[in-house]
Design a protein around this motif. Structure first.
Motif, PDB file in Angstrom:
ATOM      1  N   ARG A   1      -4.669  -9.344   3.313  1.00  0.00           N
ATOM      2  CA  ARG A   1      -4.448 -10.777   3.016  1.00  0.00           C
ATOM      3  C   ARG A   1      -3.020 -11.216   3.281  1.00  0.00           C
ATOM      4  O   ARG A   1      -2.716 -12.399   3.202  1.00  0.00           O
ATOM      5  N   GLY A   2      -2.118 -10.261   3.521  1.00  0.00           N
ATOM      6  CA  GLY A   2      -0.705 -10.622   3.630  1.00  0.00           C
ATOM      7  C   GLY A   2      -0.149 -11.014   2.283  1.00  0.00           C
ATOM      8  O   GLY A   2       0.691 -11.906   2.159  1.00  0.00           O
ATOM      9  N   GLY A   3      -0.592 -10.316   1.249  1.00  0.00           N
ATOM     10  CA  GLY A   3      -0.229 -10.695  -0.116  1.00  0.00           C
ATOM     11  C   GLY A   3       1.048 -10.077  -0.645  1.00  0.00           C
ATOM     12  O   GLY A   3       1.465 -10.399  -1.760  1.00  0.00           O
ATOM     13  N   ALA A   4       1.675  -9.198   0.131  1.00  0.00           N
ATOM     14  CA  ALA A   4       2.887  -8.531  -0.357  1.00  0.00           C
ATOM     15  C   ALA A   4       3.755  -8.130   0.826  1.00  0.00           C
ATOM     16  O   ALA A   4       3.234  -7.831   1.910  1.00  0.00           O
ATOM     17  N   SER A   5       5.070  -8.121   0.632  1.00  0.00           N
ATOM     18  CA  SER A   5       5.947  -7.626   1.697  1.00  0.00           C
ATOM     19  C   SER A   5       6.061  -6.108   1.609  1.00  0.00           C
ATOM     20  O   SER A   5       6.374  -5.437   2.597  1.00  0.00           O
TER      21      SER A   5
ATOM     22  N   VAL B   1       0.468   9.546  -1.792  1.00  0.00           N
ATOM     23  CA  VAL B   1       0.985   9.635  -0.419  1.00  0.00           C
ATOM     24  C   VAL B   1      -0.146   9.393   0.584  1.00  0.00           C
ATOM     25  O   VAL B   1       0.011   8.642   1.559  1.00  0.00           O
ATOM     26  N   ALA B   2      -1.307   9.988   0.320  1.00  0.00           N
ATOM     27  CA  ALA B   2      -2.428   9.846   1.256  1.00  0.00           C
ATOM     28  C   ALA B   2      -2.936   8.399   1.294  1.00  0.00           C
ATOM     29  O   ALA B   2      -3.230   7.855   2.375  1.00  0.00           O
ATOM     30  N   GLN B   3      -3.032   7.763   0.131  1.00  0.00           N
ATOM     31  CA  GLN B   3      -3.502   6.359   0.109  1.00  0.00           C
ATOM     32  C   GLN B   3      -2.511   5.460   0.847  1.00  0.00           C
ATOM     33  O   GLN B   3      -2.913   4.561   1.601  1.00  0.00           O
ATOM     34  N   ALA B   4      -1.212   5.699   0.616  1.00  0.00           N
ATOM     35  CA  ALA B   4      -0.195   4.864   1.279  1.00  0.00           C
ATOM     36  C   ALA B   4      -0.299   5.016   2.794  1.00  0.00           C
ATOM     37  O   ALA B   4      -0.247   4.024   3.542  1.00  0.00           O
ATOM     38  N   GLU B   5      -0.483   6.255   3.245  1.00  0.00           N
ATOM     39  CA  GLU B   5      -0.558   6.478   4.698  1.00  0.00           C
ATOM     40  C   GLU B   5      -1.790   5.782   5.278  1.00  0.00           C
ATOM     41  O   GLU B   5      -1.722   5.099   6.297  1.00  0.00           O
ATOM     42  N   ASP B   6      -2.912   5.913   4.583  1.00  0.00           N
ATOM     43  CA  ASP B   6      -4.166   5.318   5.071  1.00  0.00           C
ATOM     44  C   ASP B   6      -4.060   3.788   5.115  1.00  0.00           C
ATOM     45  O   ASP B   6      -4.403   3.148   6.130  1.00  0.00           O
ATOM     46  N   VAL B   7      -3.577   3.191   4.019  1.00  0.00           N
ATOM     47  CA  VAL B   7      -3.457   1.715   3.985  1.00  0.00           C
ATOM     48  C   VAL B   7      -2.445   1.239   5.031  1.00  0.00           C
ATOM     49  O   VAL B   7      -2.658   0.211   5.695  1.00  0.00           O
ATOM     50  N   ALA B   8      -1.367   2.007   5.214  1.00  0.00           N
ATOM     51  CA  ALA B   8      -0.349   1.617   6.219  1.00  0.00           C
ATOM     52  C   ALA B   8      -0.970   1.508   7.604  1.00  0.00           C
ATOM     53  O   ALA B   8      -0.538   0.692   8.428  1.00  0.00           O
ATOM     54  N   HIS B   9      -2.022   2.298   7.858  1.00  0.00           N
ATOM     55  CA  HIS B   9      -2.644   2.257   9.183  1.00  0.00           C
ATOM     56  C   HIS B   9      -3.490   1.003   9.392  1.00  0.00           C
ATOM     57  O   HIS B   9      -3.917   0.720  10.518  1.00  0.00           O
ATOM     58  N   ALA B  10      -3.728   0.237   8.324  1.00  0.00           N
ATOM     59  CA  ALA B  10      -4.426  -1.059   8.473  1.00  0.00           C
ATOM     60  C   ALA B  10      -3.438  -2.181   8.797  1.00  0.00           C
ATOM     61  O   ALA B  10      -3.843  -3.245   9.277  1.00  0.00           O
ATOM     62  N   VAL B  11      -2.166  -1.946   8.499  1.00  0.00           N
ATOM     63  CA  VAL B  11      -1.159  -3.021   8.621  1.00  0.00           C
ATOM     64  C   VAL B  11      -1.042  -3.568  10.051  1.00  0.00           C
ATOM     65  O   VAL B  11      -0.956  -4.790  10.231  1.00  0.00           O
TER      66      VAL B  11
ATOM     67  N   PHE C   1      -3.205  -4.207  12.048  1.00  0.00           N
ATOM     68  CA  PHE C   1      -4.322  -5.133  12.285  1.00  0.00           C
ATOM     69  C   PHE C   1      -4.241  -6.365  11.377  1.00  0.00           C
ATOM     70  O   PHE C   1      -5.140  -7.200  11.377  1.00  0.00           O
ATOM     71  N   ALA C   2      -3.198  -6.407  10.542  1.00  0.00           N
ATOM     72  CA  ALA C   2      -3.147  -7.468   9.536  1.00  0.00           C
ATOM     73  C   ALA C   2      -1.767  -8.129   9.531  1.00  0.00           C
ATOM     74  O   ALA C   2      -1.359  -8.699  10.539  1.00  0.00           O
ATOM     75  N   HIS C   3      -1.074  -8.040   8.400  1.00  0.00           N
ATOM     76  CA  HIS C   3       0.208  -8.742   8.249  1.00  0.00           C
ATOM     77  C   HIS C   3       1.321  -7.718   8.015  1.00  0.00           C
ATOM     78  O   HIS C   3       1.070  -6.666   7.432  1.00  0.00           O
ATOM     79  N   PRO C   4       2.555  -8.045   8.390  1.00  0.00           N
ATOM     80  CA  PRO C   4       3.642  -7.099   8.136  1.00  0.00           C
ATOM     81  C   PRO C   4       3.740  -6.757   6.654  1.00  0.00           C
ATOM     82  O   PRO C   4       3.712  -7.647   5.793  1.00  0.00           O
ATOM     83  N   CYS C   5       3.812  -5.476   6.355  1.00  0.00           N
ATOM     84  CA  CYS C   5       3.877  -5.025   4.957  1.00  0.00           C
ATOM     85  C   CYS C   5       4.301  -3.565   4.985  1.00  0.00           C
ATOM     86  O   CYS C   5       3.730  -2.764   5.740  1.00  0.00           O
TER      87      CYS C   5
END
Ligand SMILES: NC(=O)C1=CN([C@@H]2O[C@H](COP(=O)(O)OP(=O)(O)OC[C@H]3O[C@@H](n4cnc5c(N)ncnc54)[C@H](O)[C@@H]3O)[C@@H](O)[C@H]2O)C=CC1
Ligand SMILES: CC(=O)C(=O)O
Length: 309
Positions: A22-26, A39-49, A51-55
C-alpha cells in the motif's frame, strides 16, 4: 513513517506485506524473539517492494525501533482450532510484559497498535503497562469484523463493500455486536436499500450474515490454522490513517471511560483516527437489543480483564 512490528508470525508479516504493497510506511522493522524468523520475513517482504512502493524493510532488536511512529504488537500465541480468543489472555499478557518494556525503551513516542488476542483486553494491558494516554494505544478491535460484515452485506445487496457503511461493535470476539440499525448502503438505511434492489434482509439472511461474521475466525482457523490476510490489511489501513492524519472513521478498540453503563473497558466503537491516535468516538444509533448486546459485550470484557489483577 517508520513502522515497527513486534511479532513476525503470520499476522505481523501480513501487516508488513500490506504496508509495503500500500505504500504505508517508509521503513518497516520486524522484531521477534526468533531473530531468524524476523530476518526471513524481512527478506521475503523486501522482495515485494520492487513491485510496489519504496520502503526499507529489515529485521532488528528493540533498539532498531527507535524513531518509529507506530509499533504494531502482534506477538504471542494464537488460537488453536475450536479455542476462543479470551483463553489466550494470561499467556499473551505475560508476553506483553516483556514486549512493551522493550518497545518503550526504544520508541517511547510511538503510537501502539495492538493485534494480539484477546485484542481488546490486550489493548487495556498495553495501555496500563505503557502509561500512554488511551488515545495512543489503539487495538485493531473489530476493524476485521466490520470488514467481514461489509463484505457479506455488500454481497447480499450486490454492491461493493466500500459502499456499505456498517459497523461491528464491542468485543473482537464471540460477544461482538453487528449494528444493523445504523447500517447504510450508499446514503440509504440498509433495509430501504435492500427493498429497492429486491434483496430484502429477512431473519434468515440476518442470521446467515451474523454467523458468517461471528464464526469467520473459527472457520478459517479450522481450514488453514490461522487468519492473517484480513487483519494484515486492516492493520495497514489503521497505520495509514495515522501516518496521513486522515481522520478516518474506523471501528477500533481503546480503553473507554463508559459504554452502556460499563466503566473503563476497552472495546470497539466507530472512532476518528488521525496522527495523534483516536481523536473522537462516535455513539451509533442502536436498536434496544443491540444496546443490550453491547452492554453484555462490555461486561464480558470487563469481567475477563478483572481476572488478570
Ligand atoms: N486482532 C485480530 O483481528 C487478529 C489477531 N490475531 C492474533 O495475533 C496474534 C499473532 O497471531 P499469529 O501471527 O497467527 O501467530 P504466530 O504464532 O504466527 O506469530 C506470533 C509471533 O510472536 C512471537 N513471539 C512470541 N512471544 C514473543 C516475545 N515475548 N517477544 C517477541 N516475539 C514473540 C513468536 O515468535 C511468533 O513469531 C495472536 O494472538 C492471534 O490470536 C490473529 C488474527 C486476527
Ligand atoms: C483470529 C482472529 O481474531 C480473527 O481472525 O478474527
Amino acid at each position: 513513517m517508520k513502522v515497527g512490528i513486534v511479532g513476525a508470525g503470520m499476522v505481523g508479516s501480513a501487516a508488513g506485506y500490506a504496508l509495503a504493497l500500500r505504500g504505508g510506511a517508509s521503513e518497516v522493522v520486524f522484531v521477534d524473539r526468533s531473530e531468524a524468523l524476523a530476518v526471513a520475513q524481512a527478506e521475503d517482504v523486501a522482495h515485494a517492494v520492487p513491485f510496489a512502493h519504496p520502503c526499507r524493510v529489515r529485521a532488528g532488536d528493540y533498539d532498531a525501533l527507535e524513531g518509529a511512529g507506530v509499533v504494531i504488537l502482534a506477538a504471542g500465541v494464537a488460537q488453536k482450532p475450536g479455542e476462543d480468543r479470551l483463553s489466550l489472555l494470561s499467556r499473551n499478557a505475560e508476553v506483553f510484559a516483556q514486549v512493551i518494556e522493550g518497545v518503550q525503551r526504544a520508541a517511547p513516542e510511538a503510537l501502539l497498535l495492538v493485534a494480539s488476542n484477546p485484542v481488546d483486553i490486550m489493548t487495556q494491558v498495553a495501555c496500563n503497562l505503557s502509561h500512554l494516554p488511551p488515545e495512543r494505544v489503539i487495538g485493531s478491535g473489530t476493524i476485521l469484523d466490520t470488514a467481514r460484515f461489509r463484505s457479506l452485506l455488500g454481497g447480499h445487496l450486490g454492491v461493493a463493500p466500500q459502499s456499505v457503511h456498517a459497523y461491528v461493535l464491542g468485543e473482537h470476539g464471540d460477544s461482538e455486536v453487528l449494528s444493523w440499525a445504523s447500517a447504510r448502503a450508499g446514503s440509504e438505511p440498509v433495509a430501504r436499500f435492500a427493498a429497492q434492489v429486491g434483496a430484502p434482509i429477512t431473519q434468515t439472511v440476518r442470521e446467515r450474515i451474523d454467523a458468517g461474521v461471528r464464526r469467520a475466525a473459527y472457520r478459517i482457523i479450522e481450514g488453514k490454522g490461522a487468519t492473517w490476510y484480513g487483519i494484515g490489511a486492516g492493520l495497514a489501513r489503521i497505520v495509514q490513517a495515522v501516518r496521513d492524519d486522515q481522520r478516518a472513521v474506523l471501528s477500533v478498540s481503546m480503553v473507554t471511560a463508559e459504554v452502556e453503563g460499563v466503566r473503563d473497558v476497552a472495546l470497539s466503537l466507530p472512532r476518528v483516527v488521525g496522527r495523534e491516535g483516536v481523536l473522537a468516538t462516535l455513539s451509533p444509533e442502536l436498536a434496544p437489543d443491540e444496546a443490550q448486546a453491547l452492554r453484555t459485550s462490555a461486561e464480558v470484557l470487563k469481567e475477563t480483564a478483572g481476572q488478570l489483577t
